[in-house]
Design a protein around this motif. Structure first.
Motif, PDB file in Angstrom:
ATOM      1  N   GLY A 201       0.846  -1.188   0.000  1.00 14.15           N
ATOM      2  CA  GLY A 201       0.000   0.000   0.000  1.00 14.15           C
ATOM      3  C   GLY A 201       0.881   1.236   0.000  1.00 14.15           C
ATOM      4  N   ASN A 202       0.570   2.189   0.901  1.00 11.02           N
ATOM      5  CA  ASN A 202       1.422   3.382   0.897  1.00 11.02           C
ATOM      6  C   ASN A 202       2.331   3.459   2.131  1.00 11.02           C
ATOM      7  N   VAL A 203       2.935   2.351   2.452  1.00 12.09           N
ATOM      8  CA  VAL A 203       3.936   2.328   3.510  1.00 12.09           C
ATOM      9  C   VAL A 203       5.072   3.270   3.137  1.00 12.09           C
ATOM     10  N   THR A 204       5.500   4.103   4.082  1.00 10.23           N
ATOM     11  CA  THR A 204       6.517   5.086   3.725  1.00 10.23           C
ATOM     12  C   THR A 204       7.887   4.824   4.355  1.00 10.23           C
ATOM     13  N   ASP A 205       7.935   3.959   5.380  1.00  7.49           N
ATOM     14  CA  ASP A 205       9.254   3.797   5.998  1.00  7.49           C
ATOM     15  C   ASP A 205       9.980   2.528   5.541  1.00  7.49           C
ATOM     16  N   LEU A 206       9.811   2.219   4.268  1.00  6.53           N
ATOM     17  CA  LEU A 206      10.474   1.043   3.714  1.00  6.53           C
ATOM     18  C   LEU A 206      12.001   1.165   3.805  1.00  6.53           C
ATOM     19  N   GLY A 207      12.514   2.365   3.554  1.00  7.88           N
ATOM     20  CA  GLY A 207      13.966   2.589   3.611  1.00  7.88           C
ATOM     21  C   GLY A 207      14.527   2.273   4.984  1.00  7.88           C
ATOM     22  N   THR A 208      13.793   2.626   6.027  1.00  7.69           N
ATOM     23  CA  THR A 208      14.264   2.340   7.387  1.00  7.69           C
ATOM     24  C   THR A 208      14.327   0.841   7.618  1.00  7.69           C
ATOM     25  N   PHE A 209      13.316   0.131   7.139  1.00  9.16           N
ATOM     26  CA  PHE A 209      13.325  -1.317   7.315  1.00  9.16           C
ATOM     27  C   PHE A 209      14.490  -1.953   6.549  1.00  9.16           C
ATOM     28  N   LEU A 210      14.706  -1.495   5.326  1.00 15.44           N
ATOM     29  CA  LEU A 210      15.733  -2.123   4.489  1.00 15.44           C
ATOM     30  C   LEU A 210      17.148  -1.761   4.929  1.00 15.44           C
ATOM     31  N   PHE A 211      17.343  -0.492   5.342  1.00 17.72           N
ATOM     32  CA  PHE A 211      18.725  -0.028   5.575  1.00 17.72           C
ATOM     33  C   PHE A 211      18.951   0.647   6.917  1.00 17.72           C
TER      34      PHE A 211
END
Ligand SMILES: [Zn+2]
Length: 352
Positions: A201-211
């Protein structure tokens, strides 16, 4: 043999080529991002600031792949809650490396360091499996954009278990490490976002999870650091109060690694004032001295607590970041709001 450092034009060309790889390369899996990221990391850890070529073994690249994908192979979390969803990193069926790592996590738990320390057979087996994928999938395909070769990083031998970064490449990775890392991570996040759009959906903190870094675990360092620093703030050298923070000495934003020796304990206000700056020479000397004086104790206690550490790597990273900052005429943090330009004397801290 001396290797000339790349000219300014060659350095700009290197950056243009990295941009081209990311913009025009065909990506069916996120492996190519991981590969460029791994090469940049290894240039910092193993390279020099000369124009010299750099030999790398594919198993070292594979070990970096495991580190990069370790977090990403766990179920995706939103606000600390797991969704049970392992993010897709391939357009077809899940990327093999993700499945291999997820398997190891099921068998050995979530700590990569523990896997290396206590299940070294499983760790070696995992690196060997990943190495196989690296050598068949991204290694010889990375430097093709559209159907044109763009062979600027290493020669595409098409086989074997080592590559040689061309003259000037390690130099450029070291000089532009943060820039290159941001480019790769940004492109990688967009790639994963797109692949998983229907589930995210429109999850925005993907970068935090990945890196991002794992803040939660920092408290484990506190009692160890309190003892080796004898209850003293690393920055102001005054007794610590309850309001203290565990933080990275070389800021996470400069080189993202959670390595035990790089953590320090400081007053809240000292740490907040330092923020993402690099610390001045006197702080560098204090950090080196602390690690030297308590080398054995620190190492033993970090290992016993299953906290990642690698003193050699921590020192390599620190030398690299001070060298680059001096070259860029960058500033370092002295105290409170006081900054000054880093002079050449920082090298003496390492020589002592
Ligand atoms: Zn302080």
């Amino acid at each position: 043999m001396t290797w000339p450092i790349p000219t300014p034009e060659e350095q700009v060309q290197f950056l243009r080529n990295i941009q081209r790889l990311l913009a025009e390369g065909l990506f069916v899996a996120s492996y190519k991002f991981a590969l460029v990221h791994a090469l940049a990391d290894l240039a910092v850890l193993k390279g020099e600031d000369t124009g010299a070529p750099l030999d790398l073994e594919t198993k070292d690249i594979a070990a970096k792949f495991v580190e990069l994908y370790w977090r990403q192979s766990r179920p995706f979390q939103i606000g600390g809650e797991t969704t049970g969803l392992i993010l897709q990193q391939n357009t077809g069926k899940q990327a093999a490396i993700i499945s291999q790592i997820a398997q190891s996590q099921q068998e050995c738990g979530g700590s990569l360091f523990r896997l290396k320390q206590t299940a070294s057979d499983r760790w070696s087996a995992l690196v060997a499996e990943v190495d196989q994928v690296v050598r068949t999938m991204p290694l010889w395909k990375l430097q093709t954009v559209g159907n044109e070769p763009l062979e600027f990083l290493y020669e595409n031998l098409g086989r074997g278990n080592r590559i040689t970064l061309k003259p000037g490449v390690a130099y450029c990775f070291r000089a532009f490490y943060e820039l290159v890392r941001d480019l790769i991570e940004g492109a990688w996040v967009r790639f994963v976002q797109k692949l998983n759009a229907n589930k995210l959906g429109n999850v925005t903190d993907l970068g935090t999870f990945l890196f991002g870094q794992e803040r939660a675990s920092l408290d484990a360092y506190r009692p160890i650091l309190l003892e080796v620093q004898k209850g003293i703030c690393l920055y102001c050298q005054k007794p610590l109060s309850k309001q203290s923070q565990v933080d990275h000495f070389v800021p996470w934003s400069r080189y993202p690694a959670d390595l035990g020796h790089n953590f320090i304990l400081a007053h809240d206000k000292c740490n907040n004032a330092k923020s993402d700056f690099l610390a001045a020479e006197n702080h560098l000397a204090a950090w080196i001295e602390r690690n030297r004086e308590h080398q054995v104790e620190l190492q033993d206690r970090l290992v016993a607590a299953a906290l990642p550490c690698d003193l050699t790597a921590s020192i390599q990273i620190a030398k690299w970041v001070y060298q680059q900052t001096e070259k860029a005429n960058g500033q370092v943090w002295v105290m409170e709001k006081v900054l000054r330009h880093l002079g050449p004397d920082w090298t003496k801290c390492f020589a002592a």
